[in-house]
Scaffold this active site. Structure first.
Site, mmCIF file in Angstrom:
data_model
loop_
_atom_site.group_PDB
_atom_site.id
_atom_site.type_symbol
_atom_site.label_atom_id
_atom_site.label_comp_id
_atom_site.label_asym_id
_atom_site.label_seq_id
_atom_site.Cartn_x
_atom_site.Cartn_y
_atom_site.Cartn_z
ATOM 1 N N GLU A 185 0.832 -1.209 0.000
ATOM 2 C CA GLU A 185 0.000 0.000 0.000
ATOM 3 C C GLU A 185 0.865 1.257 0.000
ATOM 4 O OE1 GLU A 185 -3.313 0.195 2.619
ATOM 5 O OE2 GLU A 185 -3.953 -1.851 2.218
ATOM 6 N N GLY A 186 1.910 1.243 -0.797
ATOM 7 C CA GLY A 186 2.859 2.348 -0.865
ATOM 8 C C GLY A 186 4.057 2.046 -0.001
#
Length: 822
Positions: free
Chosen positions: A501-502
């Site tokens: 998620e990043g």
């Protein structure tokens, strides 16, 4: 009076006006009044006239719009439009997608604490709490993490059935579609509890309730899509995954090479307009078992079948896993953890336009859809997982450190171990407060773009630190894998949360400050929008209003930073009680400093700031730690200001402030324009750095809280799975703490007797028997010591295996087949 009096009055009134953010006419009137008083009291006439002239030179052109607009604002607007860095469509969408909550106050330089403290305490409904206490507790009792990871390499069939039957996959799906319709806070609480016993199960449940088909359909799906898919997702008939990341596009999701060509094709026996998809995705959670794939791709229409635009843009689609041409089912093996994760591939896979999420009307709007939903998913799953793991590690490591003895002393009494325990307790308190704050923001209907990145980054980073410290304290207990090991898996899995998620490196250096400095700043985004207005007159007026508001804002923050630094933030209005008021004052100081640093950096570096990732990362650390400190203060207020929580609060707060000052000093020492860095240092640290890391004395208090039953420890443990059952060795160890403490006086008496008496017995049971015969201990005390020994053995013992058990099933099968052939 002295010749300096008029100038001192001029500076003093200016500083007071800037500190309190008085309007320009008020400043001018007060200054003229003060200069008149100086003249009447006998100040030097020439000095008074000069000071008055300075006031006039400043005030008159600024107060008269017929002078200010054409001669000051217009040239500045022209200059501003030249230096304004161009915003790509990707950046523009990202900035417009999120909402601003209390984090905006931290950029104001003068936070309105009522914005934070007036937020209602996060609470579950009776139905949500019943789900946490009922099905979630029951699911935790069924989980055997060793069986999942080492025997089945998957959830057992009964776990899958239970999860689907009880609609764990449909927590966020509205009730009218057959889901549970729970709030983001309930989602957080369920994931947190599951993560305290198995990250595999928490991931399995978390992903369908995070960024994925259900979330996207709820926001953008056509009514037909909602009616068909949401009930099936809610009850588990459909298992979803979402394909975003690929070999050539990780954190840079906008550069995905996967594409879809608008074309005619066959679908369910009819010839329709659709898209031929070619894609190669990896790292996709639940992909190997998914029946419904959400897919991000770039859509092209070279033949103009749906319009005159060739490159339509990033688009999202729903793709049944059994669609012809889809390659799915293979698995990745993420760091010895067996949550379902794998690749998805396809070449010219045809789907009709009706499978685009939102239909043809939302073709090309995929990036906007993703950005709006990413902040929701990023706010829940990973922070909640980190919170469950950290809270469980804190209470169990505290119990283990009390039970485990070396040299006749609980290891938690050694200062080195105590230091690690303090970090565990303080960081667990921080993670819990931060994760709940971001979930509560989503539950209030916000799209917390900046807080979601702060929460994801810092919860996972602090969670890794908690796990490392817990492993260090447990030693061999944490290293030897087996059914009795409750830490090894968490340690192996901790880097996973750091990368998804990043990636955290990118999140810190690019996103937190880069997005926050524009989205949360009270003036910057307004100025940017004003400079792009079509009507020339309106553009000039709006830019004028925002520009001079920004200038006054910057002057105010410079004065406030210097004054707070000089006084060490001992003065000024602040909320809280006698214990916490000083904490709020410190946050007032660093809020002003953050605003000053942000303005200076953006003014002097302009578009180059986005490439100064070290500076951006450090300023992001400042924003993050101010937000973290605010979150722990809000938690303390919501809990009713419990005195027993004060060591945890203080440790977390002082740690955040020390990190804030470290980030500021490093940013200033490395500021790209050195003279500006020196000047800022004089404003920010006029008396040098003052913040310090939490003291050993405070650390001792935090460690002691973890090693003995008390209300603060119970609050920290609330929401995790502590039931002492056969599949929960951590819960068993935690349950022993009270009995161990009660047995300690008897243990000391017995050990003292052993040292002072001539004991003939060698085995522990025989020593106990001799102690009873000689009258050193009673029969009841013997039973108590026997139970203590059994609890200690259960706490410290590790597993061992027959060598054949550790061979892979495939290897054993090959050996069997070879022997059979021979």
């Amino acid at each position: 009076m002295s010749i300096a009096a008029p100038f001192l009055a001029f500076l003093l009134i200016g500083a007071i006006a800037a500190y309190h953010r008085l309007r320009l006419p008020v400043w001018a009137a007060l200054t003229v009044t003060a200069l008149l008083a100086c003249w009447l009291l006998g100040a030097n006439a020439t000095a008074t006239i000069v000071a008055t002239a300075i006031v006039a030179v400043i005030a008159v052109p600024l107060l008269l719009p017929q002078i200010r607009l054409p001669y000051i604002t217009a040239p500045l607007l022209k200059f501003y439009t030249k230096i304004l860095p161009p915003l790509s469509e990707t950046e523009r969408v990202a900035l417009e997608a999120g909402t601003v909550g209390f984090e905006g106050e931290l950029f104001s330089g003068k936070p309105d604490w009522n914005v934070l403290l007036s937020q209602p305490k996060p609470t579950l409904t009776a139905e949500e709490q019943a789900f946490v206490d009922g099905p979630t507790e029951a699911l935790c009792r069924m989980i055997d993490d060793w069986e999942i990871n080492h025997v089945h390499a998957d959830l057992q069939p009964e776990l899958w059935d239970f999860i689907k039957k009880n609609r764990f996959f449909g927590m966020i799906v509205p009730k009218e579609y057959g889901g549970l319709g729970f709030s983001a806070l309930a989602n957080h609480k369920v994931i947190q509890k599951l993560a305290s016993i198995s990250s595999v199960v928490s991931s399995t449940v978390g992903v369908p309730n995070s960024l994925g088909p259900a979330e996207l359909l709820m926001h953008y799906g056509t009514q037909e899509q909602k009616d068909h898919y949401l009930p099936r997702l809610a009850d588990g008939r459909e298992v979803p995954c979402f394909g975003l990341t690929g070999p050539w596009a990780g954190s840079d999701a906008t550069s995905i090479p996967d594409f879809g060509i608008v074309a005619m094709g066959d679908w369910n026996g009819a010839r329709v307009v659709g898209v031929k998809l070619t894609f190669d995705k990896r790292y996709i959670t639940l992909a190997p078992v998914a029946t419904l794939i959400g897919l991000a791709f770039r859509m092209y229409d070279p033949d103009g079948l749906i319009g005159d635009k060739r490159d339509i843009g990033i688009t999202l689609a729903l793709l049944p896993a059994d669609t012809a041409g889809v390659e799915i089912g293979r698995r990745h093996f993420p760091l010895n953890s067996t949550f379902q994760n794998g690749p998805i591939r396809g070449h010219e896979v045809f789907i009709p336009l009706s499978q685009l999420i939102g239909g043809e009307a939302f073709a090309g709007k995929g990036w906007q859809m993703l950005v709006e939903c990413l902040s929701i998913g990023r706010s829940i799953t990973l922070p909640s997982t980190a919170s469950g793991g950290a809270k469980m590690a804190a209470i169990v490591t505290g119990a283990y450190a009390r039970i485990r003895k070396q040299f006749g002393l609980s290891i938690g009494r050694f200062e080195g171990v105590e230091e690690a325990l303090a970090r565990i307790g303080g960081n667990a308190y921080t993670i819990s407060a931060l994760a709940e704050a971001s979930a509560a923001a989503v539950a209030r209907g916000e799209l917390p773009a900046v807080p979601s990145t702060i929460s994801k980054y810092h919860c996972t980073e602090l969670g890794r630190q908690v796990c490392q410290d817990a492993m260090d304290i447990h030693g061999g207990k944490g290293i030897i894998l087996g059914p009795k090991n409750y830490l090894g898996r968490a340690w192996q899995a901790s880097p996973i949360a750091i990368t998804v998620e990043g990636a955290n490196i990118m999140t810190r250096s690019l996103m937190i400050f880069g997005q926050g400095a524009i989205l949360c700043h009270p003036w910057v985004l307004k100025e940017m929008k004003a400079a792009t207005l079509a009507d020339e007159g309106e553009r000039l007026r709006e830019f004028d209003k925002n520009l001079f508001g920004h200038i006054g804002f910057a002057i105010s923050n410079a004065v406030r930073s210097w004054w707070f630094g000089l006084s060490n933030a001992r003065f000024g209005a602040a909320p809280g009680d006698a214990y916490t008021r000083r904490f709020y004052r410190k946050l007032n100081r660093y809020s002003a400093v953050l605003a000053l640093m942000a303005d200076t950096s953006m003014l002097l570096l302009g578009g180059k700031l986005k490439f100064k990732e070290s500076l951006s990362g450090r300023l992001g650390d400042v924003l993050s730690n101010l937000y973290i400190a605010s979150a722990v203060l809000k938690r303390y207020e919501d809990e009713g200001r419990p005195v027993s929580d004060q060591p945890l609060l203080a440790w977390s707060f002082h740690d955040a402030i020390n990190k804030t000052e470290t980030a500021l000093s490093t940013a200033l020492r490395n500021f790209p324009i050195r003279p500006v860095g020196w000047l800022l240092w004089a404003l920010v640290f006029p008396l040098g750095r003052r913040a310090q890391a939490p003291s050993d004395r405070l650390g001792h208090k935090v460690a002691s809280l973890l090693m003995s039953p008390n209300e603060a420890r119970d609050r920290l443990a609330f929401g995790v799975f502590t039931t002492p059952c056969a599949n929960n060795p951590a819960g068993r160890i935690n349950s022993y703490l009270q009995k161990v403490i009660l047995a300690e006086p008897v243990e000391r008496k017995f050990l003292k007797a052993m040292k002072s008496k001539d004991i003939e017995a060698l085995s522990f049971p025989a020593q106990l028997d001799e102690g009873v015969r000689e009258g050193w201990i009673s029969a009841d005390e013997r039973q108590q010591l026997q139970e203590l020994r059994e609890m200690t053995i259960d706490a410290i013992s590790v597993d061992d295996f027959d060598p054949e058990e550790l061979r892979s099933a495939g290897y054993r099968r090959e050996q069997y087949e070879d022997r059979a052939a021979a």
